[in-house]
Design a protein around this motif. Structure first.
Motif, PDB file in Angstrom:
ATOM      1  N   LEU A   1     117.494  -8.650  -5.041  1.00 15.22           N
ATOM      2  CA  LEU A   1     118.957  -8.517  -4.950  1.00 15.22           C
ATOM      3  C   LEU A   1     119.384  -7.229  -4.246  1.00 15.22           C
ATOM      4  CD1 LEU A   1     119.911  -9.747  -8.532  1.00 15.22           C
ATOM      5  CD2 LEU A   1     119.762 -11.061  -6.420  1.00 15.22           C
ATOM      6  N   HIS A   2     118.417  -6.461  -3.734  1.00 11.26           N
ATOM      7  CA  HIS A   2     118.704  -5.238  -2.972  1.00 11.26           C
ATOM      8  C   HIS A   2     119.517  -4.221  -3.792  1.00 11.26           C
ATOM      9  CE1 HIS A   2     117.188  -7.366   0.534  1.00 11.26           C
ATOM     10  NE2 HIS A   2     118.042  -8.362   0.279  1.00 11.26           N
ATOM     11  N   VAL A   3     119.044  -3.952  -4.992  1.00 14.28           N
ATOM     12  CA  VAL A   3     119.672  -2.939  -5.844  1.00 14.28           C
ATOM     13  C   VAL A   3     118.600  -1.942  -6.293  1.00 14.28           C
ATOM     14  CG1 VAL A   3     121.651  -4.296  -6.634  1.00 14.28           C
ATOM     15  CG2 VAL A   3     119.451  -4.537  -7.802  1.00 14.28           C
ATOM     16  N   GLN A   4     117.739  -1.511  -5.355  1.00 14.24           N
ATOM     17  CA  GLN A   4     116.681  -0.575  -5.699  1.00 14.24           C
ATOM     18  C   GLN A   4     117.258   0.809  -5.981  1.00 14.24           C
ATOM     19  OE1 GLN A   4     116.764  -2.493  -2.926  1.00 14.24           O
ATOM     20  NE2 GLN A   4     114.723  -3.177  -2.323  1.00 14.24           N
ATOM     21  N   CYS A   5     116.479   1.582  -6.702  1.00 14.93           N
ATOM     22  CA  CYS A   5     116.857   2.969  -7.023  1.00 14.93           C
ATOM     23  C   CYS A   5     116.264   3.896  -5.960  1.00 14.93           C
ATOM     24  CB  CYS A   5     116.368   3.353  -8.413  1.00 14.93           C
ATOM     25  SG  CYS A   5     117.121   2.388  -9.729  1.00 14.93           S
ATOM     26  N   GLY A   6     116.811   3.849  -4.768  1.00 13.63           N
ATOM     27  CA  GLY A   6     116.312   4.686  -3.684  1.00 13.63           C
ATOM     28  C   GLY A   6     115.166   4.018  -2.949  1.00 13.63           C
ATOM     29  N   GLN A   7     114.879   4.548  -1.732  1.00 14.33           N
ATOM     30  CA  GLN A   7     113.804   3.996  -0.926  1.00 14.33           C
ATOM     31  C   GLN A   7     112.483   4.729  -1.194  1.00 14.33           C
ATOM     32  OE1 GLN A   7     113.985   1.290   0.889  1.00 14.33           O
ATOM     33  NE2 GLN A   7     116.165   0.982   0.451  1.00 14.33           N
ATOM     34  N   ARG A   8     112.442   6.012  -0.870  1.00 13.53           N
ATOM     35  CA  ARG A   8     111.231   6.802  -1.099  1.00 13.53           C
ATOM     36  C   ARG A   8     111.356   7.690  -2.341  1.00 13.53           C
ATOM     37  NH1 ARG A   8     109.618   8.879   5.025  1.00 13.53           N
ATOM     38  NH2 ARG A   8     109.406   6.786   5.959  1.00 13.53           N
ATOM     39  N   LYS A   9     112.502   8.277  -2.513  1.00 13.39           N
ATOM     40  CA  LYS A   9     112.745   9.154  -3.643  1.00 13.39           C
ATOM     41  C   LYS A   9     113.635   8.431  -4.641  1.00 13.39           C
ATOM     42  CE  LYS A   9     114.315  13.828  -4.783  1.00 13.39           C
ATOM     43  NZ  LYS A   9     114.924  15.074  -4.252  1.00 13.39           N
TER      44      LYS A   9
ATOM     45  N   ARG B   1     108.952  -7.592 -13.608  1.00 15.64           N
ATOM     46  CA  ARG B   1     110.102  -8.501 -13.448  1.00 15.64           C
ATOM     47  C   ARG B   1     111.338  -7.724 -12.987  1.00 15.64           C
ATOM     48  NH1 ARG B   1     111.537 -13.511 -15.885  1.00 15.64           N
ATOM     49  NH2 ARG B   1     113.198 -14.363 -14.585  1.00 15.64           N
ATOM     50  N   VAL B   2     111.585  -6.567 -13.577  1.00 11.88           N
ATOM     51  CA  VAL B   2     112.730  -5.750 -13.168  1.00 11.88           C
ATOM     52  C   VAL B   2     112.579  -5.317 -11.719  1.00 11.88           C
ATOM     53  CG1 VAL B   2     113.911  -3.561 -13.550  1.00 11.88           C
ATOM     54  CG2 VAL B   2     113.250  -4.975 -15.501  1.00 11.88           C
ATOM     55  N   ARG B   3     111.385  -4.926 -11.333  1.00 12.28           N
ATOM     56  CA  ARG B   3     111.164  -4.489  -9.956  1.00 12.28           C
ATOM     57  C   ARG B   3     111.371  -5.629  -8.961  1.00 12.28           C
ATOM     58  NH1 ARG B   3     106.723  -2.374 -10.853  1.00 12.28           N
ATOM     59  NH2 ARG B   3     105.307  -4.029 -10.185  1.00 12.28           N
ATOM     60  N   ARG B   4     110.910  -6.809  -9.306  1.00 12.57           N
ATOM     61  CA  ARG B   4     111.091  -7.949  -8.405  1.00 12.57           C
ATOM     62  C   ARG B   4     112.557  -8.319  -8.260  1.00 12.57           C
ATOM     63  NH1 ARG B   4     106.336 -10.062 -10.900  1.00 12.57           N
ATOM     64  NH2 ARG B   4     107.592 -11.327 -12.312  1.00 12.57           N
ATOM     65  N   VAL B   5     113.291  -8.307  -9.376  1.00 10.36           N
ATOM     66  CA  VAL B   5     114.717  -8.672  -9.321  1.00 10.36           C
ATOM     67  C   VAL B   5     115.492  -7.635  -8.508  1.00 10.36           C
ATOM     68  CG1 VAL B   5     116.794  -9.051 -10.682  1.00 10.36           C
ATOM     69  CG2 VAL B   5     114.618  -9.961 -11.479  1.00 10.36           C
ATOM     70  N   ARG B   6     115.186  -6.362  -8.709  1.00  5.61           N
ATOM     71  CA  ARG B   6     115.881  -5.318  -7.926  1.00  5.61           C
ATOM     72  C   ARG B   6     115.606  -5.475  -6.439  1.00  5.61           C
ATOM     73  NH1 ARG B   6     118.346  -1.005 -10.132  1.00  5.61           N
ATOM     74  NH2 ARG B   6     118.132  -0.612 -12.367  1.00  5.61           N
ATOM     75  N   LYS B   7     114.374  -5.774  -6.102  1.00  4.82           N
ATOM     76  CA  LYS B   7     114.033  -5.922  -4.693  1.00  4.82           C
ATOM     77  C   LYS B   7     114.676  -7.158  -4.094  1.00  4.82           C
ATOM     78  CE  LYS B   7     110.058  -5.925  -1.569  1.00  4.82           C
ATOM     79  NZ  LYS B   7     108.574  -5.888  -1.478  1.00  4.82           N
TER      80      LYS B   7
END
Length: 608
Positions: free
Chosen positions: A67-75, A59-65
């Motif tokens: 709303l575009h608040v991810q913790c970095g792209q690859r790293k 759920r946290v991963r889906r919400v971050r994705k």
């Protein structure tokens, strides 16, 4: 249930109002409702903390994705949420489910710590992490972008997590303070949102906190001092700065409740609170449509308006139906059983009944509008402005509309909230009898059209019985909301039409008998003429010809000649006018080529 399914998204919404612009951009998070639905759907119903922890991570991963608040792209790059990120109420789900993930991991370790005591250290670290995320949630909720309810929810959740950690650390005094604070917040929320569907979640949470309070008081000492300690803490909270903040937030919540929660009075007896924005939007549209119906005189335009209302009502009712899947009384209704008088339906079930009543009521209004047009066009084909003819209205078309109206009134009488209303039941019974009277009259018209006079006169007697029954019921009724005078005037006109119809029926029946006698004589005359015609010339006419068994007149023996086309003859006349080439030189060469030894002897003996 699949693990990737999510609870109802109506619990997390962004309040959009038009009445008070100051609250138009506030964010709302019903944290406890979201958590309860998620826990019930993803493992905690069976105490499966590992499954629930996996769901929280997804759920946290889906919400971050989203709303575009991810913790970095690859790293991986750690990113802390700030007040600038509060553009959507879903952003608050990130710290909420991060805290839930850490808490569920701690509860999983607590189950395993019975056999492995070392896991208790890991358990405490997980609870510390849950507190950090809960503090972050509370910090974000203190923003002016969040409403009062969100702030209270975050404070209650943070106090609960802190109390659970102190409880595991056996800090009974600090744990008691945290549990008292959490319980006080949830009780105030329950009182502020009285009548709301989420009130049950706050009451359940208070019941869950109560055993922890008792245990902490027991560990603190004398049992007689338990109640005094709780009252002392509650009084200290009531007079503190936090208490004033809570009271201010509660008052703000009540002000917002006037905007967000619309209240509808159904039959001036049942007060319904409406929270869902789509439902409120539908009811406001119904009011606008009713204004348009009063100003519109065109029949087709009115029918289109009614169709729009009915189409929107189906989608709105489906929203409430989805939320009522677990309601026991609703399940009882779905199985075909009717509610008893002592059954107490919930606010959501009454809202479902109100929306169904609105849809059926608008269906009846549309059918009554069509009845007015059909009765005016009965038996005559009218024309519209472009010259095209309108369909000829028949009595069976009107009977079909009356059947639908009667069925609609029967369905409305079975709705929750109206079963126990005896005044409405009496009015509904009288209304059904009123329309049954007209239906019986038009059924008799139908039988007259197909020349079934016995059935027609039978329904005339049925109309007389309905009229007498209607007069008797109106005399016995003391209180009603119906327009009795208007209904009586229509029935008086029906009495007059019924008397005229009886005379017309009698006249047509007598005329039909005479026509049958005349038709018998004509049939005898026609029979004599048809018997003289050969059978092959009257194959499409039925005649019981007795002469077919003795002297059958099947066909004419001298058949008439019919002209037919002949096969053409072709003559080649062009050959006489053609000039053919001379081939003599070629013929002589051929003869010379045939001469030889054999030819010599043939010539010597005179053979050719």
């Amino acid at each position: 249930m699949p693990q990737n399914s999510e609870p109802s998204q109506t619990a997390v919404s962004e309040t959009v109002t038009t009445e008070q612009p100051s609250l138009s951009s506030t964010l709302t998070l019903e944290a406890l409702k979201v958590l309860k639905e998620s826990q019930q759907q993803h493992g905690l119903r069976h105490m499966d903390y590992q499954r629930y922890r996996s769901y929280c991570s997804r759920r946290v991963r889906r919400v971050r994705k989203t709303l575009h608040v991810q913790c970095g792209q690859r790293k991986y790059q750690k990113r802390e949420l700030t007040e600038d990120d509060l553009t959507d109420s879903k952003i608050l789900l990130i710290p909420l489910f991060q805290a839930e993930r850490a808490w569920s991991y701690a509860m999983q370790l607590k189950q395993e710590a019975n056999s492995e005591p070392r896991k208790r250290f890991h358990l405490l670290n997980r609870l510390r992490k849950a507190i950090r995320h809960a503090n972050q949630l509370e910090k974000l909720s203190q923003s002016v972008k969040c409403d009062a309810r969100t702030k209270l929810e975050a404070q209650g959740y943070q106090a609960l997590m802190q109390g659970l950690f102190n409880f595991e650390m056996q800090k009974w005094k600090e744990s008691l303070e945290n549990f008292i604070l959490a319980k006080n917040i949830y009780e105030k929320l329950s009182l502020a949102l009285k009548g709301d569907d989420s009130q049950i979640y706050y009451n359940q949470k208070c019941e869950e906190i109560e055993p922890n309070l008792r245990y902490c008081n027991y560990k603190l000492g004398d049992k007689s001092a338990q109640k005094d300690l709780i009252n002392l803490k509650l009084k200290s909270i009531a007079g503190s700065e936090l208490s004033e903040t809570i009271d201010n937030l509660i008052s703000e919540t009540k002000e917002k409740q006037v905007i967000t929660f619309s209240e509808v009075s159904w039959r001036n007896k049942i007060a319904l609170q409406i929270k869902n924005e789509k439902i409120r939007f539908f009811l406001s549209n119904v009011q606008e449509y009713e204004k348009q119906l009063h100003t519109t005189e065109n029949f087709d335009s009115k029918v289109k308006i009614y169709e729009s209302i009915l189409k929107e009502s189906v989608d709105t009712i489906q929203i409430v139906r989805d939320e009522l899947k677990l309601d026991p009384l609703f399940q009882k209704i779905q199985k075909g059983a009717s509610l008893q008088l002592d059954d107490k339906p919930s606010n959501l079930l009454l809202l479902f009944a109100y929306l169904s009543w609105t849809r059926i009521n608008k269906t009846i209004e549309r059918n009554l509008l069509m009845l007015d047009v059909y009765t005016s066009q009965l038996g005559s084909s009218s024309q519209v402005d472009d010259g095209s003819k309108v369909k000829n209205v028949k009595p069976q078309d009107i009977v079909r509309l009356y059947d639908i109206i009667i069925q609609n009134y029967t369905d409305m009488a079975q709705l929750p909230g109206l079963i126990a209303d005896q005044d409405y039941q009496n009015d509904s019974e009288l209304t059904v009898l009123f329309y049954k009277t007209f239906r019986a009259y038009y059924i008799s018209l139908f039988y007259l059209a197909i020349k079934k006079y016995q059935e027609a006169i039978g329904f005339c007697f049925k109309v007389d019985g309905y009229l007498k029954q209607f007069d008797l019921m109106t005399k016995q009724m003391k209180k009603t909301e119906l327009k009795i005078d208007e209904m009586k005037s229509k029935l008086e006109k029906l009495r007059t039409d019924l008397e005229q119809f009886k005379f017309k029926l009698q006249a047509e029946a007598l005329l039909e008998d005479k026509m049958e006698d005349l038709s018998l004589k004509e049939q005898e005359q026609n029979k004599e003429k048809l018997e003289k015609i050969p059978l092959t010339d009257r194959l499409d006419i039925y005649l019981e010809d007795s002469s077919l068994c003795t002297q059958a007149n099947v066909a004419r023996l001298t058949l008439n000649f019919e002209p037919i086309p002949c096969k053409p003859l072709f003559f080649d006349l062009a050959l006489n006018h053609l000039e053919l080439p001379n081939l003599d030189d070629k013929i002589e060469q051929k003869q010379q080529a045939q001469q030889g030894v054999k030819g010599f002897f043939k010539g010597f003996f005179g053979f050719k």
